[in-house]
Motif scaffolding. Structure first.
Motif, PDB file in Angstrom:
ATOM      1  N   THR A 443       0.834  -1.207   0.000  1.00 19.54           N
ATOM      2  CA  THR A 443       0.000   0.000   0.000  1.00 19.54           C
ATOM      3  C   THR A 443       0.865   1.252   0.000  1.00 19.54           C
ATOM      4  O   THR A 443       0.543   2.249  -0.667  1.00 19.54           O
ATOM      5  N   VAL A 444       1.980   1.209   0.731  1.00 18.11           N
ATOM      6  CA  VAL A 444       2.920   2.342   0.714  1.00 18.11           C
ATOM      7  C   VAL A 444       3.458   2.557  -0.700  1.00 18.11           C
ATOM      8  O   VAL A 444       3.572   3.701  -1.162  1.00 18.11           O
ATOM      9  N   LEU A 445       3.760   1.465  -1.412  1.00 18.91           N
ATOM     10  CA  LEU A 445       4.303   1.582  -2.769  1.00 18.91           C
ATOM     11  C   LEU A 445       3.248   2.006  -3.779  1.00 18.91           C
ATOM     12  O   LEU A 445       3.531   2.774  -4.708  1.00 18.91           O
ATOM     13  N   ALA A 446       2.025   1.495  -3.634  1.00 14.73           N
ATOM     14  CA  ALA A 446       1.004   1.665  -4.665  1.00 14.73           C
ATOM     15  C   ALA A 446       0.228   2.964  -4.556  1.00 14.73           C
ATOM     16  O   ALA A 446      -0.205   3.519  -5.576  1.00 14.73           O
ATOM     17  N   THR A 447       0.027   3.464  -3.351  1.00 21.40           N
ATOM     18  CA  THR A 447      -0.819   4.645  -3.175  1.00 21.40           C
ATOM     19  C   THR A 447      -0.318   5.865  -3.939  1.00 21.40           C
ATOM     20  O   THR A 447      -1.134   6.614  -4.498  1.00 21.40           O
ATOM     21  N   PRO A 448       0.997   6.147  -4.011  1.00 19.48           N
ATOM     22  CA  PRO A 448       1.430   7.297  -4.810  1.00 19.48           C
ATOM     23  C   PRO A 448       1.002   7.234  -6.270  1.00 19.48           C
ATOM     24  O   PRO A 448       0.716   8.271  -6.873  1.00 19.48           O
ATOM     25  N   TYR A 449       0.932   6.031  -6.860  1.00 19.93           N
ATOM     26  CA  TYR A 449       0.493   5.915  -8.251  1.00 19.93           C
ATOM     27  C   TYR A 449      -0.982   6.308  -8.382  1.00 19.93           C
ATOM     28  O   TYR A 449      -1.370   6.975  -9.348  1.00 19.93           O
ATOM     29  N   VAL A 450      -1.790   5.898  -7.419  1.00 20.86           N
ATOM     30  CA  VAL A 450      -3.204   6.304  -7.430  1.00 20.86           C
ATOM     31  C   VAL A 450      -3.313   7.808  -7.248  1.00 20.86           C
ATOM     32  O   VAL A 450      -4.078   8.488  -7.950  1.00 20.86           O
ATOM     33  N   GLY A 495      -5.713   4.382 -11.928  1.00 22.72           N
ATOM     34  CA  GLY A 495      -4.979   4.303 -10.665  1.00 22.72           C
ATOM     35  C   GLY A 495      -5.116   2.943 -10.008  1.00 22.72           C
ATOM     36  O   GLY A 495      -4.152   2.413  -9.447  1.00 22.72           O
ATOM     37  N   ALA A 496      -6.327   2.365 -10.074  1.00 22.69           N
ATOM     38  CA  ALA A 496      -6.544   1.035  -9.502  1.00 22.69           C
ATOM     39  C   ALA A 496      -5.708  -0.013 -10.234  1.00 22.69           C
ATOM     40  O   ALA A 496      -5.137  -0.916  -9.609  1.00 22.69           O
ATOM     41  N   ILE A 497      -5.625   0.096 -11.556  1.00 24.41           N
ATOM     42  CA  ILE A 497      -4.814  -0.851 -12.337  1.00 24.41           C
ATOM     43  C   ILE A 497      -3.346  -0.724 -11.956  1.00 24.41           C
ATOM     44  O   ILE A 497      -2.646  -1.727 -11.748  1.00 24.41           O
ATOM     45  N   PHE A 498      -2.858   0.520 -11.855  1.00 21.98           N
ATOM     46  CA  PHE A 498      -1.461   0.726 -11.471  1.00 21.98           C
ATOM     47  C   PHE A 498      -1.193   0.145 -10.084  1.00 21.98           C
ATOM     48  O   PHE A 498      -0.141  -0.461  -9.848  1.00 21.98           O
ATOM     49  N   ALA A 499      -2.134   0.347  -9.156  1.00 20.16           N
ATOM     50  CA  ALA A 499      -1.956  -0.157  -7.796  1.00 20.16           C
ATOM     51  C   ALA A 499      -1.890  -1.677  -7.780  1.00 20.16           C
ATOM     52  O   ALA A 499      -1.039  -2.275  -7.106  1.00 20.16           O
ATOM     53  N   PHE A 500      -2.785  -2.328  -8.539  1.00 23.49           N
ATOM     54  CA  PHE A 500      -2.803  -3.789  -8.554  1.00 23.49           C
ATOM     55  C   PHE A 500      -1.513  -4.344  -9.165  1.00 23.49           C
ATOM     56  O   PHE A 500      -0.923  -5.282  -8.627  1.00 23.49           O
ATOM     57  N   ILE A 501      -1.077  -3.755 -10.281  1.00 20.48           N
ATOM     58  CA  ILE A 501       0.147  -4.239 -10.931  1.00 20.48           C
ATOM     59  C   ILE A 501       1.353  -4.027 -10.030  1.00 20.48           C
ATOM     60  O   ILE A 501       2.237  -4.885  -9.927  1.00 20.48           O
ATOM     61  N   THR A 502       1.398  -2.881  -9.343  1.00 19.05           N
ATOM     62  CA  THR A 502       2.509  -2.601  -8.431  1.00 19.05           C
ATOM     63  C   THR A 502       2.593  -3.652  -7.339  1.00 19.05           C
ATOM     64  O   THR A 502       3.674  -4.143  -6.994  1.00 19.05           O
ATOM     65  N   ALA A 549      -0.738  -7.681 -20.873  1.00 18.64           N
ATOM     66  CA  ALA A 549      -1.187  -7.227 -22.188  1.00 18.64           C
ATOM     67  C   ALA A 549      -2.703  -7.039 -22.213  1.00 18.64           C
ATOM     68  O   ALA A 549      -3.209  -6.042 -22.745  1.00 18.64           O
ATOM     69  N   LEU A 550      -3.438  -7.970 -21.631  1.00 17.50           N
ATOM     70  CA  LEU A 550      -4.906  -7.852 -21.599  1.00 17.50           C
ATOM     71  C   LEU A 550      -5.343  -6.644 -20.780  1.00 17.50           C
ATOM     72  O   LEU A 550      -6.279  -5.933 -21.163  1.00 17.50           O
ATOM     73  N   ILE A 551      -4.669  -6.399 -19.663  1.00 18.57           N
ATOM     74  CA  ILE A 551      -5.009  -5.244 -18.825  1.00 18.57           C
ATOM     75  C   ILE A 551      -4.745  -3.948 -19.580  1.00 18.57           C
ATOM     76  O   ILE A 551      -5.566  -3.013 -19.556  1.00 18.57           O
ATOM     77  N   LEU A 552      -3.602  -3.856 -20.274  1.00 18.36           N
ATOM     78  CA  LEU A 552      -3.286  -2.649 -21.033  1.00 18.36           C
ATOM     79  C   LEU A 552      -4.291  -2.420 -22.166  1.00 18.36           C
ATOM     80  O   LEU A 552      -4.742  -1.292 -22.393  1.00 18.36           O
ATOM     81  N   ILE A 553      -4.647  -3.493 -22.876  1.00 16.55           N
ATOM     82  CA  ILE A 553      -5.608  -3.363 -23.971  1.00 16.55           C
ATOM     83  C   ILE A 553      -6.977  -2.948 -23.439  1.00 16.55           C
ATOM     84  O   ILE A 553      -7.636  -2.048 -23.989  1.00 16.55           O
ATOM     85  N   ALA A 554      -7.423  -3.578 -22.341  1.00 18.81           N
ATOM     86  CA  ALA A 554      -8.715  -3.237 -21.755  1.00 18.81           C
ATOM     87  C   ALA A 554      -8.733  -1.789 -21.277  1.00 18.81           C
ATOM     88  O   ALA A 554      -9.713  -1.057 -21.479  1.00 18.81           O
TER      89      ALA A 554
END
Length: 570
Positions: A443-450, A495-502, A549-554
């Motif tokens: 969460t510390v890593l991902a929250t800044p991306y959101v 932001g949610a996608i970035f957080a999940f991938i992170t 790839a599927l996440i980026l396309i979606a």
């Protein structure tokens, strides 16, 4: 009609602003408290250990870094490798960014995808692909030997060459993207004017292109250097003892030597270097550049006539794009081999290692653990980051500067520092056994991306819509649900996608904050690469590549649909 001419607008704004602003300011409090407890405080606790020796205040740990040869060598290795990787990324990014900005839009989008797919693929996936590609019996050595260019396989791995290739591949997109924005903002007529005045390719680059793209390349270079000095995964897997860097030495002193004083001193040096790089970036460009791309004010370079140098640059850019995609292209057919060791091309094709991946309880448990933790981290990060972004958006410029810096810093501090600090804090509390520590770290890593994604979306939001709704009697909550939330939804999903991938791709946190029973998929893959090359890692990497790839396309399709809806609304 302008917003200022709406009857009662200014009165409504004056009446609602003080209370609404004070309430919205409180929305920043949860993230502020969270980072204070689980980022600032743990790091202070860790760094404090560097100033203690034998129970007393002392500078001995820092003096040892200068006196003991191995520490001096590692410090020197870290900065030399970081500088060389930064230079390599800059050199390779120029032709690729030029090619992306000078071709037709359809091809430009394809090249953009070629950059984004490796960028959002796990660094561990890319490293495993390079190991499979560069190993002694790998495809590259096989090709060189079969074409008689060399007599014996070349050692590409476990040396400086392996580290340089792997880190350049991982960090190069950080230069390509801002440099591409600089090329897009360039006026093609300047290049045409230089050509008409007789300038050659070198003159055009040094006197026109280089000065105009300098801000983009400097920004990217600072970000690459800031990431490179604290890098852990690629040097540890693709380098040898002579390429050991600070992050590896921190891990060694904690895991093997139990020397918290030296580890803390090394973390202090690494943190100061990172914060200085971030300060330099802020002084030159401002942290707000991280929350919004550069706007292209000039014409595209598409119709500019290429010189001989331009053609060479375009060819070099194509080769750089191939460099980014090559590990992914090679590793996919390798994953369908049936042998006990991955080869290219495989002698026989099958799904042996995919069956092993999906049938082995160990791999499935790790996959489920990663998905579960990623989902929890995504929900938590979106709640913290979105509320903080909304609060800072409503603050006055003088008040929000230090908050924005605090909210962005966790994504800049090397993960090894945050991981070790949380290990120091959460270990005695027993939070590592139940994955709570890992969820906190992610969460510390991902929250800044959101936060950054939502701040960028809020900067493009038209405030007159909000004021018009309030002047017509809507409460702020009603305005938010009906006006602001639909406009911010694409940014929220991004932001949610970035957080999940992170969270899903993290290795460093997982190495310190999980046990054998709670390990994630990236940690299991890391063990498969570092202890013994398990071919299942290749199949797992391809599964992650396909998911990315599927996440980026979606996401691209959703963003395009959102743009169409916004255009129709206007």
């Amino acid at each position: 009609m302008t917003t200022s001419s709406i009857p009662g607008l200014k009165t409504a704004e004056r009446q609602k602003r003080p209370r609404r602003f004070s309430r919205l300011t409180l929305l920043a409090l949860p993230l502020l408290v969270f980072l204070t407890l689980f980022f600032i405080w743990p790091i202070i606790g860790l760094l404090k250990q560097g100033f203690y020796s034998n129970g007393a205040l002392s500078m001995d740990n820092y003096l040892r870094l200068l006196e003991v040869p191995i520490y001096r060598i590692v410090l020197q290795n870290t900065f030399v490798i970081a500088l060389v990787v930064t230079g390599s990324c800059v050199v390779m990014s120029y032709p690729l960014a030029y090619l992306m900005a000078s071709v037709r839009p359809a091809l430009s989008k394809l090249l953009f995808f070629a950059v984004l797919l490796p960028f959002w693929s796990s660094a561990l996936v890319r490293t495993s692909a390079w190991i499979a590609l560069l190993q002694q019996n790998g495809p590259l050595n096989t090709l060189l030997v079969s074409t008689r260019l060399i007599d014996q396989p070349v050692a590409f791995l476990y040396n400086f060459t392996g580290v340089l290739i792997g880190m350049t591949h991982v960090l190069m997109p950080f230069v390509v993207l801002p440099l591409y924005s600089s090329f897009r903002a360039m006026d093609k007529s300047l290049i045409q004017a230089a050509q008409s005045l007789g300038a050659d390719s070198i003159g055009i680059f040094t006197r026109v292109i280089l000065p105009l793209t300098r801000p983009g390349v400097v920004a990217g270079a600072i970000i690459v250097f800031m990431n490179a000095v604290g890098y852990y995964i690629t040097p540890s897997l693709m380098g040898g003892p002579a390429q050991r860097m600070i992050a590896e030495l921190i891990s060694h002193n904690i895991s093997d030597e139990l020397n918290w004083g030296i580890a803390a001193a090394l973390a202090g040096v690494l943190l100061v270097t990172t914060l200085f790089s971030l300060w330099l970036f802020n002084r030159l460009f401002g942290l707000d550049k991280l929350m919004g791309g550069q706007s292209g004010k000039g014409s595209q370079l598409t119709s500019a006539r290429r010189t001989g140098g331009g053609k060479i640059s375009a060819l070099a850019g194509l080769l750089c794009a191939v460099f980014l995609l090559l590990p992914i292209i090679i590793v996919i057919p390798m994953s369908f081999g049936t042998g006990s060791f991955p080869t290219f091309p495989p002698a026989e094709y099958g799904v042996r290692w995919y069956r092993h991946f999906f049938a082995d309880p160990k791999w499935m448990a790790a996959l489920w653990q990663s998905v579960k933790i990623g989902a929890i981290v995504t929900v938590t990060s979106v709640a913290l980051g979105a509320s903080a972004a909304l609060a800072v958006y409503k603050m006055r410029p003088g008040r929000k500067g230090w908050l924005e810096t605090l909210f962005i810093i966790p994504m800049s501090v090397p993960a090894i520092i945050t991981a070790v600090a949380l290990y120091y804090l959460c270990g005695p509390l027993g939070l590592i056994k139940n994955s709570v520590a890992l969820i906190i770290g992610h969460t510390v890593l991902a929250t800044p991306y959101v936060y950054i994604t939502l701040r960028a979306a809020l900067q493009s939001f038209d405030p007159s819509l909000e004021l018009a709704a309030l002047s017509l009697g809507a409460s702020w909550s009603q305005m938010f649900k009906r006006i602001m939330l639909p406009a911010l939804l694409p940014g929220l999903i991004g932001g949610a996608i970035f957080a999940f991938i992170t969270s899903f791709d993290d290795v460093v946190m997982a190495l310190f904050l999980t046990t054998l029973r709670t390990r994630t998929l990236p940690k299991l893959m890391y063990e498969g690469l570092s202890m013994d090359f398990d071919p299942t890692v290749i199949s797992a990497s391809c599964v992650l590549i396909a998911a990315t790839a599927l996440i980026l396309i979606a996401h691209a399709l959703f963003a395009r649909q959102g743009d169409k809806n916004a255009t129709a609304t206007r």
